[in-house]
Design an enzyme around this catalytic site. Structure first.
Site, PDB file in Angstrom:
ATOM      1  N   LYS A   1     -29.212 -30.888  13.986  1.00  0.00           N
ATOM      2  CA  LYS A   1     -28.025 -29.879  13.377  1.00  0.00           C
ATOM      3  C   LYS A   1     -26.931 -29.824  14.220  1.00  0.00           C
ATOM      4  CE  LYS A   1     -31.725 -27.932  10.627  1.00  0.00           C
ATOM      5  NZ  LYS A   1     -32.749 -26.926  10.720  1.00  0.00           N
TER       6      LYS A   1
ATOM      7  N   GLN B   1     -34.149 -21.190  13.296  1.00  0.00           N
ATOM      8  CA  GLN B   1     -35.072 -22.135  12.993  1.00  0.00           C
ATOM      9  C   GLN B   1     -36.516 -21.700  12.933  1.00  0.00           C
ATOM     10  OE1 GLN B   1     -34.169 -25.687  12.870  1.00  0.00           O
ATOM     11  NE2 GLN B   1     -36.157 -26.112  12.067  1.00  0.00           N
TER      12      GLN B   1
ATOM     13  N   ASP C   1     -29.052 -20.771   5.146  1.00  0.00           N
ATOM     14  CA  ASP C   1     -30.356 -21.357   4.879  1.00  0.00           C
ATOM     15  C   ASP C   1     -30.564 -20.883   3.296  1.00  0.00           C
ATOM     16  OD1 ASP C   1     -31.550 -23.265   6.421  1.00  0.00           O
ATOM     17  OD2 ASP C   1     -32.427 -21.964   7.805  1.00  0.00           O
TER      18      ASP C   1
END
Ligand code: NAD
Length: 286
Positions: free
Chosen positions: A53, A97, A120
Site C-alpha cells: 500500500k 491494517q 477503508d
C-alpha cells in the site's frame, strides 16, 4: 473460452488516473493527499499488504505516514494515535491494517476514525451511507469488484447476482453495491443450503469465502461473469506454497469472463484505496 479480466492492468490505469488527480490537487490547491497507515504487530501477511500500500501510494503521489507499532500496543495508545491523525490536516485518509491483536477491540478502533478519513469504508457512518445509497466512502475490495465487472457488463439492471460470503469487508458491501445497480442479489454463506443450485442461477458470481477451489465449473451458468475474491495460500504436490482463489478456473471455459488469482481483485483493492484517499482529500481538504 472465458475472457480473463486483468485486474493488474486495470489497477495500473486507475493508479495513473489517481496520480493525475493528485497533480491537479497539488497545482490548484497546494494539497498533497496524505494517507496514515497503521500496523500493529508483526503479522507477515499484514506487513506485506502494508508495504504494498505504501509503495503504490508513492507511485500515485499520495504521501504516506507510516505508524508501525509493537504487538503489545494497548488500546488507549492506538486510540490516541487515531485522534492525532483525525486532527492532522495533512492526513486525508486513515487505514488501520486488520486483524488487530486480541487485546484491542477492533470495532472501537474503527469507530474512532473520522468517517471523512475512513478510506477503508468500515466506519458505521459509511456503512450506513452505503446501505442508504447516500454517498460516503465505500470499502476498497467491493469497489474493486464493481470496477472489474464494469469492464465486461454495460447494464447491470435485472441481472441475477450471487455473492458467496457475508463478511462486513467483502460480502455484505459488494451485495449492496450490486443491489444499488439494480441486480437481484442473493447473499450466501457457510450455512447456506444447496449452494451449487443457487450459484447456478447467477449471471454475476462474486466468490468471497476464503475456501480454496470451492466453486466448481459445473456450478457456473454458461455466460456468467465470475469475480474470484479469495486469496488462499495452499501447498502444491511439489510442496511449494502458492496462492489460489475460491474458484476452480480449469474447465470454466463456458463462463463469459473470470478474474484470475493472483492478478484480479487483489491489485484493484489498493488502487481503490488510493482513489478513496484522493476523494477524501478533494471533498474535505480543499
Ligand atoms: P471472512 O472469513 O470474514 O468471511 C468469509 C465468508 O464466507 C463468511 O461469511 C462465511 O460464512 C463464508 N464461507 C466460508 N466458507 C464457505 C463455504 N464453504 N460455503 C459458503 N460460504 C462460505 O473472509 P473475508 O474477509 O470476507 O475474505 C474472504 C476471502 O477474500 C478470503 O480469502 C480473503 O483472503 C479474501 N480477500 C481478498 C481481498 C483482496 O484484496 N483480493 C480483500 C479481502 C479479502
Amino acid at each position: 473460452m472465458a475472457a480473463l479480466i486483468d485486474g493488474t492492468a486495470l489497477a495500473e490505469r486507475m493508479t495513473q488516473e489517481t496520480a493525475a488527480r493528485v497533480a491537479q490537487l497539488s497545482s490548484q490547491h497546494g494539497i498533497v493527499p496524505g494517507l496514515a497507515v497503521i500496523l500493529v504487530g508483526e503479522d507477515p501477511a499484514s506487513r506485506i499488504y502494508v508495504d504494498r500500500k505504501v509503495r503504490q501510494a508513492g507511485k500515485a503521489g499520495v504521501r504516506s505516514f507510516e505508524h508501525r507499532l509493537p504487538a503489545d500496543t494497548d488500546q488507549e495508545m492506538l486510540l490516541g494515535l487515531i485522534a492525532a491523525c483525525n486532527a492532522d490536516d495533512a492526513v486525508h485518509g486513515i487505514l488501520v491494517q486488520l486483524p488487530l491483536p486480541p487485546q484491542i477491540d477492533s470495532a472501537r478502533v474503527l469507530d474512532a476514525i473520522d468517517p471523512r478519513k475512513d478510506v477503508d469504508g468500515f466506519h458505521p457512518v459509511n456503512v450506513g451511507r452505503l446501505s442508504t445509497g447516500t454517498g460516503g466512502l465505500v470499502p476498497c475490495t467491493p469497489l474493486g469488484c464493481m470496477r472489474l465487472l464494469e469492464t465486461v457488463i454495460e447494464d447491470f439492471r435485472g441481472l441475477k447476482a450471487v455473492v458467496i460470503g457475508k463478511s462486513n469487508i467483502v460480502g455484505k458491501p459488494v451485495a449492496l453495491l450490486l443491489l444499488d445497480r439494480e441486480c437481484t442479489v442473493t447473499i450466501t454463506h457457510i450455512r447456506t443450503r444447496a449452494l451449487p443450485e443457487i450459484v447456478r442461477t447467477a449471471d454475476i458470481l462474486v466468490a468471497a469465502a476464503g475456501s480454496p477451489g470451492l466453486v466448481q465449473p459445473d456450478w457456473v451458468k454458461p455466460g456468467a461473469v465470475v469475480i474470484d475474491v479469495g486469496i488462499n495460500r495452499v501447498r502444491g504436490i511439489d510442496g511449494k506454497a502458492r496462492i489460489v482463489g475460491d474458484v476452480v478456473r480449469e474447465g470454466m471455459g463456458h463462463a463469459a469472463a473470470i478474474t484470475p488469482v493472483p492478478g484480479g481483485v487483489g491489485p484493484m483493492t489498493i488502487a481503490c484505496l488510493l482513489a478513496n484517499t484522493v476523494r477524501a482529500a478533494e471533498r474535505h481538504g480543499v
